[in-house]
Structure formats: C-alpha cells, structure tokens
Design a protein around this motif. Structure first.
Motif, PDB file in Angstrom:
ATOM      1  N   ILE A 300      -6.653 -19.195 -10.874  1.00 40.69           N
ATOM      2  CA  ILE A 300      -6.238 -18.647  -9.109  1.00 40.69           C
ATOM      3  C   ILE A 300      -6.175 -16.949  -9.454  1.00 40.69           C
ATOM      4  N   GLY A 301      -6.795 -16.207  -8.322  1.00 37.12           N
ATOM      5  CA  GLY A 301      -6.413 -15.291  -8.413  1.00 37.12           C
ATOM      6  C   GLY A 301      -5.206 -14.435  -8.045  1.00 37.12           C
ATOM      7  N   LEU A 302      -5.160 -13.367  -8.828  1.00 32.65           N
ATOM      8  CA  LEU A 302      -3.227 -12.871  -8.466  1.00 32.65           C
ATOM      9  C   LEU A 302      -3.896 -11.076  -8.174  1.00 32.65           C
ATOM     10  N   PRO A 303      -2.955 -10.366  -6.651  1.00 31.16           N
ATOM     11  CA  PRO A 303      -3.192  -9.301  -6.231  1.00 31.16           C
ATOM     12  C   PRO A 303      -3.796  -8.138  -7.250  1.00 31.16           C
ATOM     13  N   GLU A 304      -4.342  -7.421  -6.607  1.00 31.46           N
ATOM     14  CA  GLU A 304      -4.217  -6.543  -6.969  1.00 31.46           C
ATOM     15  C   GLU A 304      -3.117  -5.170  -7.263  1.00 31.46           C
ATOM     16  N   ARG A 305      -2.260  -4.528  -7.691  1.00 29.69           N
ATOM     17  CA  ARG A 305      -1.508  -4.133  -7.921  1.00 29.69           C
ATOM     18  C   ARG A 305      -1.368  -3.018  -8.320  1.00 29.69           C
ATOM     19  N   ARG A 306      -2.079  -2.214  -8.907  1.00 25.42           N
ATOM     20  CA  ARG A 306      -2.148  -1.032  -9.537  1.00 25.42           C
ATOM     21  C   ARG A 306      -2.802   0.440  -8.587  1.00 25.42           C
ATOM     22  N   GLN A 307      -2.361   1.463  -8.627  1.00 30.11           N
ATOM     23  CA  GLN A 307      -2.473   2.445  -7.548  1.00 30.11           C
ATOM     24  C   GLN A 307      -3.421   2.899  -7.538  1.00 30.11           C
ATOM     25  N   PHE A 308      -4.140   2.758  -8.333  1.00 32.74           N
ATOM     26  CA  PHE A 308      -5.405   3.683  -8.009  1.00 32.74           C
ATOM     27  C   PHE A 308      -7.129   2.533  -7.952  1.00 32.74           C
ATOM     28  N   PHE A 309      -6.667   1.261  -7.750  1.00 36.61           N
ATOM     29  CA  PHE A 309      -7.525   1.158  -7.205  1.00 36.61           C
ATOM     30  C   PHE A 309      -7.396   0.826  -5.405  1.00 36.61           C
TER      31      PHE A 309
END
Length: 731
Positions: A300-309
């Motif tokens: 299952i894919g989870l959303p990206e939360r890291r600011q750099f991306f």
C-alpha cells in the motif's frame, strides 16, 4: 501498442472544448504603506478593484451566493495585498483548530487560487479563516482530483483577520517572491472559493458546476496588473537544523544518543525555476504515517510528507498510473531492505532538486540524491536520479518525458550484477479539456537492467467524461513481468487490467437530497504470463447520495473473484495456515457508508461491510469520530475492525486498529499533537507526541517523542525522543 497510443491521442484531442472567460478585475499599483492588522481602513482600499458577485456552488450552482464575499487587490514592487470582507448570518464561526494548513471542509474559511502562468495546470492557493489562521497549497494536474492538492507546501506570507457582528475582514500580504511567474506578465488567472458553515453554503467567484471539483483550474477568471510585473527577486533561503536524538532499541538491546546537523537551501533561478539543495536531511519532525490494516497480497502506498520533495512534486510523481505503475515514488528514497527483508531507514547524504517553468509551455524537473551505504545490513550507497520534461499542448493538456536511474555508487560483494542499476524511460500524454469535461492519460514506459534489455514495458490508457448527468471512465494498464522500477510504486507485475465506471446522477428538487447516483464499476485483471488467464475481478454496483446538510452516504454490492497463484494468508499473522494456491475463490459482499457534516461539533464517518471472504466470511467496520472543542482542541478516534472467519485448518482472526488522536492548538504558534496507534495485526502499539513552537515564520522548535510496544506481551520495542531546531533565513 504505439500506433494505438498515438491514434487515440489524436482522436481525443479533437474532443477538446472551449469556454469563454467573462469575469475579470484590475489590480492597482500603489506606493502607500500597508498596516497588516485585518482592518480595511487604508484609503486605497475604497478605490481598489477585485472579485465580487460570488456564485453559489452548494447547495445550488445556478444562483448568487446568499452571503457575499468582497475582495480587493493592490500591489507594489514587492508584494500583492489582498483585502477581504466576508459576510455571514451570525458570529458562530466554525474553527476546529488554530493550526496552520487547516483542512477547508467543515470550517469557515476563504481560499484564493492564482494560476500565474495561465496554463490551467498548476496554481498557488492561499487561505485564511476568521481567526487569521493561514493555509497554503500547491495545485497540480489542473485540479482534476485531490491527488494534485498538496498541503505540505510552505512559503512565507502574512495574514490577519478581524471579526465583527455578521462579518469578518482579512488582510493578506503575499510577497511576489512567493509566486513563480513570467517577467513582464500583466495577467494571471484567478479563482476564489469560500466555505460558510453558518449558512451551509459554499460559494465561488467564477462559477463552477457541482459535477466538477471546486479546485478545478478549468474555471477561473482573469486579474490584470496595472503595470507589468518585474523580474523575480527571490532571496536565497537557508534552512539549517540541529537535532539531538536519544533512542533505544529494546529488541536488539541497543541505545544511542547523537547530534545531527544539516539543512536545506532554496535558490530561485529566474522567475520560474527553483533549486533545492539538501545536506544530511532529517525528517524526524514529519508527522507519523497512518497505519492501515492490509488484507491484500500487495503493498500500500502512503503519501509523501517530507518538505524537500514537495515543490513541483507532480513533475516527478505523476507519471504512469498512480494505482498500478507509478515509475517514481519519492518515499522509496531513504528507505531500504535489510538482510531480514525488513524496511529500515537508509540515510540520505545529500541531494539537489531543480524544478519549475522554463517558459509558458515547458516545465523541467531534475533530481539527484545520494544515499549512504550500510555494510552490516548489505545496503549499497546509491545514486538516485530523475530527469523530467513536460510540454503543454492544446488548452490544458501536456506531454511529458522522463528518465530515472538508480545505480550503486561502487562495487559491492553483496550486490548481484542485475541489481547494479535500474533505469526507466517513458512518455506520458495527459488530456484535460478546457472545461474539464474530458480527461485522460496515455503512457508507455520501459525499464533497463544489466543484461536485460528486451521487453520490460509498462503502458496504460485512461479516458473519462464528466458531465452533470452522466459520468464515465475507462482505464487500461499493462505491466510486463520483467518491468522493474526500483524508485517506483508497482504493486503487481505481469498483469493486464481494465477498470470501467459508468454513473448516472440525479439532481432532485428536494429539501433533503442534493444529488444521488448509481454506478456500475467492474475491474478485471488477466495474467499475460499465464496465457492471459483471468485471475481477478470485482464487479461493483453502488448508490451514492449527497444530502443538503452536507452529509453523504451510500450502499454497494460487490462480486469478487481471486485466483491465487501462490499460497496466501489474508490475516497476515504469525503461525497462520495459508490458503492453498493454484485455486480460485468467489465471494460477495455488501457495504454501507455514511459521513456527517464535518462542521458538526461531533462528526462521524462510518463504513461497514459483510459477506464472504475467500472460503470464509468477513465482517468489517471502519469509523472516524471527531469532537471539536474550538478553537483549541480537536479530539478524534479512528477505529477499524475486521473479523475473518475461515474454516479449519485456515486461520481466523479479529483484527483491530485503534487510533485516538489529540490535537491542541494553544495559539497560532504553539501546537501539540499526540497520536496512538494500536494494531494487533502488526503486533504494535505506537505513541507519537509532537510539540511544535513556530517562533518565527517557517522556523520551528520541535520536541518529538516516539514509543512502541509489542501488543501481545506489552513489552517495550523502540523508544526515542528528538529535540529539533530549524530556522528559515533569507539572505
């Protein structure tokens, strides 16, 4: 396949329709100073122009809004100033939280959307509520769906509000450096939408039909600047951090205390490009992921939360099919598998990211990140690179091309030759008609690995039609057995899959129901490697209803078939007896769902299903319960329960996922969030508590406490505490 691809592209391009922009306003240039206090008492506001005569979006989309919003705009050489007057029937504003980047639905707020390159594809959004709480969002993909609505974006700007009897006013000061735009530009496209909880009304400046999302960039007016905008003067932003972490791994009886130093830099290149640089990044302050009970055979894919991306993330992550074959999934970077096949953190040494607009029609993205080696866990140091180029065509469509390369930085004894590098190239065509009635995607991708240069294809075609009465889409995806994207999200390979949805929607004249519709939604999967044997199908029949009080519900019936090629345990628990492979399973289920108005003091979401499951039975319940103690506290409880009853000797299970969440906002600068997540499927009880003090714009002090326990023995598993200081410095 290529001839079919381009033939469909040309055919569908002929369906592109055009609508007329008939709303506009002018933005005056001023030299006066502005006192940003939320009160519109400066003399220039009286003569300023701006959006007015808002249209109702809900419960109707054919009349003027009952409670109007009046906006005025002016600008100087550095800043766009916005004055807002928001009328209402009373003073009982719904404000669940004082935390920045609030969720718009379920509370009072107004949101302003700026399409600065006039392309109908990407936009900047700024929002404010009656208490002066701010939010900012990047919109991509034309606002076609919420996957292009990125709330993780941060940028410096100021806003204040003042509340009066029956209305509130707000003043916004947004530096022009917070936008990207073409030098000498005199026109941007603009939209504004508002949530009015006291009147149960949603309104927009430029009319949007209810069958379209309110964030759609197909429906916007024009704002004209009195004089051309100058060259971007964005300063270089340095964002250093210091992080002290103390942690203990109880399983391995290991303890560690260390100091980490690193940071990011943001450099503007021209008026349309961003250069992001990171060195030894630390993501310990990023909000913890939601745990999900997984009863499938797939990841299952989870959303990206890291600011750099985050900035321009659609340039990298929107290729392919997001559900079946996304060739680039940024969460892969910084994660690796150890010798026991467990996912562990893989330190990022540093990286660069160049992205943005080259001109009105071309966008460019380039990313290069180096990860560290971990010899003990047989993890190589890898270079992760992606290059993407996108060209606008027709009114709002585009063609994109990309190259991905993941390559070991040096020779390692534990790396097999076929794992030394992985490369993927591809091309996508994204269709979006000017009025958003037609939308689609067509793509063809190929992967390369050492000594393996034939086949390895992934391709797909998607076309949809959105109208007030009839909605339709058809999706096809092919993923070859040898297709490989190490930086992508590809849950299954060796499949040919189709999904078709046909829906009819009714708009009754009713005081209770706003709209309701029936949908037929079959999904069928074949395995080319098994002589195109059909291995899966789900036939769905759904009825969905939207009520006038902004609650919604629905019921559905599904007929499923799964042919297991390998043994499988759906409970995913230790010691379970797996269902036998090389066998097909048929099962049916019924689902019912309800979601109350989010503006209620006590709001609920609930979904339950009952029916067969493989060779047994399944009962499931999912619930979300929210209690608002505005504006200081929001308390919620997420509850998932799955009862799987399979015949002996196969394993049955009662799977619980319980997640209470406590969110306290002491003021607009001090926030405390605590999340507990109990999952007996994962044998884990996790506690994440985060205190954030925003002592300056985009500058924070974090204290983050993590604690994890085994569920069955209630023994400690892992514990850490972080103290992180980050400061945004413009030079």
């Amino acid at each position: 396949m290529p001839n079919l691809f381009w033939g469909l592209l040309l055919l569908l391009s002929s369906f592109v329709s055009f609508s007329q922009t008939d709303k506009s306003f002018s933005v005056k240039l001023i030299s006066e100073s502005v006192q940003l206090d939320g009160a519109l008492d400066e003399p220039f506001w009286e003569n300023a122009d701006g959006p007015h005569d808002f249209q109702q979006y809900f419960p109707s989309d054919s009349i003027l809004a009952e409670n109007q919003t009046d906006i005025k705009m002016v600008y100087d050489n550095t800043t766009l100033y916005i004055g807002i007057r928001v009328e209402s029937v009373g003073d009982d504003w719904v404000i669940p939280s004082l935390r920045r980047d609030f969720r718009a639905s379920g509370n009072d707020n107004v949101n302003l959307v700026f399409d600065t390159f006039n392309d109908g594809t990407n936009a900047f959004m700024f929002g404010i509520n009656p208490y002066g709480v701010q939010r900012e969002v990047l919109i991509s993909g034309g606002g076609l769906d919420l996957r292009g609505f990125n709330t993780a974006w941060d940028v410096k700007w100021k806003g204040e509000s003042k509340r009066y009897s029956g209305y509130y006013t707000a003043e916004l000061a947004i530096p022009l450096t917070s936008f990207k735009f073409k030098e000498g530009e005199t026109k941007w496209r603009f939209q504004c939408y508002r949530f009015d909880m006291q009147s149960n009304e949603r309104s927009v400046w430029y009319n949007v039909p209810q069958n379209q999302l309110v964030i759609s960039l197909a429906f916007m007016g024009d704002m004209f600047f009195e004089q051309p905008l100058g060259k971007s003067r964005t300063p270089v932003a340095l964002i250093p951090y210091i992080n002290t972490i103390s942690e203990k791994d109880f399983e391995g009886d290991l303890s560690d205390t260390r100091l980490k130093v690193g940071g990011d830099a943001k450099v503007s290149i021209g008026n349309g490009m961003n250069l992001d640089i990171t060195l030894n990044p630390d993501f310990s302050n990023v909000e913890v992921d939601d745990i999900i009970t997984n009863l499938t055979r797939f990841e299952i894919g989870l959303p990206e939360r890291r600011q750099f991306f985050v900035d321009n993330s659609d340039l990298f992550g929107s290729f392919g099919g997001s559900r079946d074959a996304n060739p680039f999934f940024s969460r892969r970077i910084g994660i690796a598998r150890d010798t026991a096949d467990n996912s562990i953190e893989n330190r990022i040494i540093g990286g660069v990211r160049l992205s943005g607009k080259l001109n009105e029609d071309w966008r460019l993205g380039f990313l290069n990140i180096q990860t560290d080696e971990d010899i003990a866990n047989e993890i190589a140091s890898n270079n992760n690179m992606m290059f993407a180029l996108q060209k606008k065509v027709f009114s709002r469509s585009n063609i994109g091309m990309f190259l991905i390369n993941k390559q070991s930085f040096k020779d390692y004894d534990f790396i097999a030759r076929d794992e030394e590098y992985n490369r993927v190239v591809g091309m996508d065509y994204n269709l979006a008609s000017k009025d958003n009635s037609w939308f689609g995607k067509f793509y063809l991708h190929k992967s390369f690995q050492p000594d393996d240069n034939t086949g390895n294809f992934s391709s797909g075609a998607f076309i949809g039609r959105n109208s007030r009465r009839f909605n339709f889409f058809h999706d096809m995806a092919y993923i070859g057995e040898d297709f490989q994207s190490d930086l992508g999200f590809v849950p299954r390979k060796d499949i040919f899959k189709t999904a078709t949805s046909a829906e009819v929607v009714f708009w009754p004249k009713s005081d209770v129901i706003n709209s309701h519709g029936f949908e037929v939604f079959p999904i069928i999967t074949w395995r080319p490697g098994l002589d195109f044997k059909q291995t899966d199908h789900v036939y769905n029949l759904n009825w969905n209803v939207n009520f006038q009080n902004q609650s919604m519900g629905g019921i559905g019936f599904s007929n499923s078939f799964i042919f297991l090629t390998e043994p499988f345990d759906p409970t995913n628990t230790d010691g379970a007896v797996e269902l036998p492979g090389n066998q097909g399973y048929y099962f049916n289920s019924i689902t019912a769902a309800y979601e109350s108005n989010r503006a209620n003091v006590f709001a609920i979401e609930a979904e339950t299903s009952v029916g067969r499951f493989f060779n047994g039975n399944r009962f499931s319940f999912m619930g979300q319960f929210n209690l608002r103690l505005q504006p200081k506290a929001l308390i919620s409880l997420a509850l998932n329960y799955d009862k799987l009853s399979l015949p002996a000797p196969y394993s049955s299970a009662d799977l619980w996922l319980i997640s209470p969440r406590f969110e306290f906002t002491f003021n607009k600068s001090l926030f405390w969030t605590t999340i507990l997540q109990y999952s007996n499927q994962r044998d884990n009880l996790g506690i994440n508590s985060r205190l954030q003090w925003r002592f300056a714009p985009l500058s924070d002090l974090f204290i983050v406490y993590n604690d994890n326990y085994f569920v069955n023995t209630f023994a400690p598993r892992y514990r850490s505490i972080n103290l992180k200081f980050t400061y945004w410095l413009n030079i």
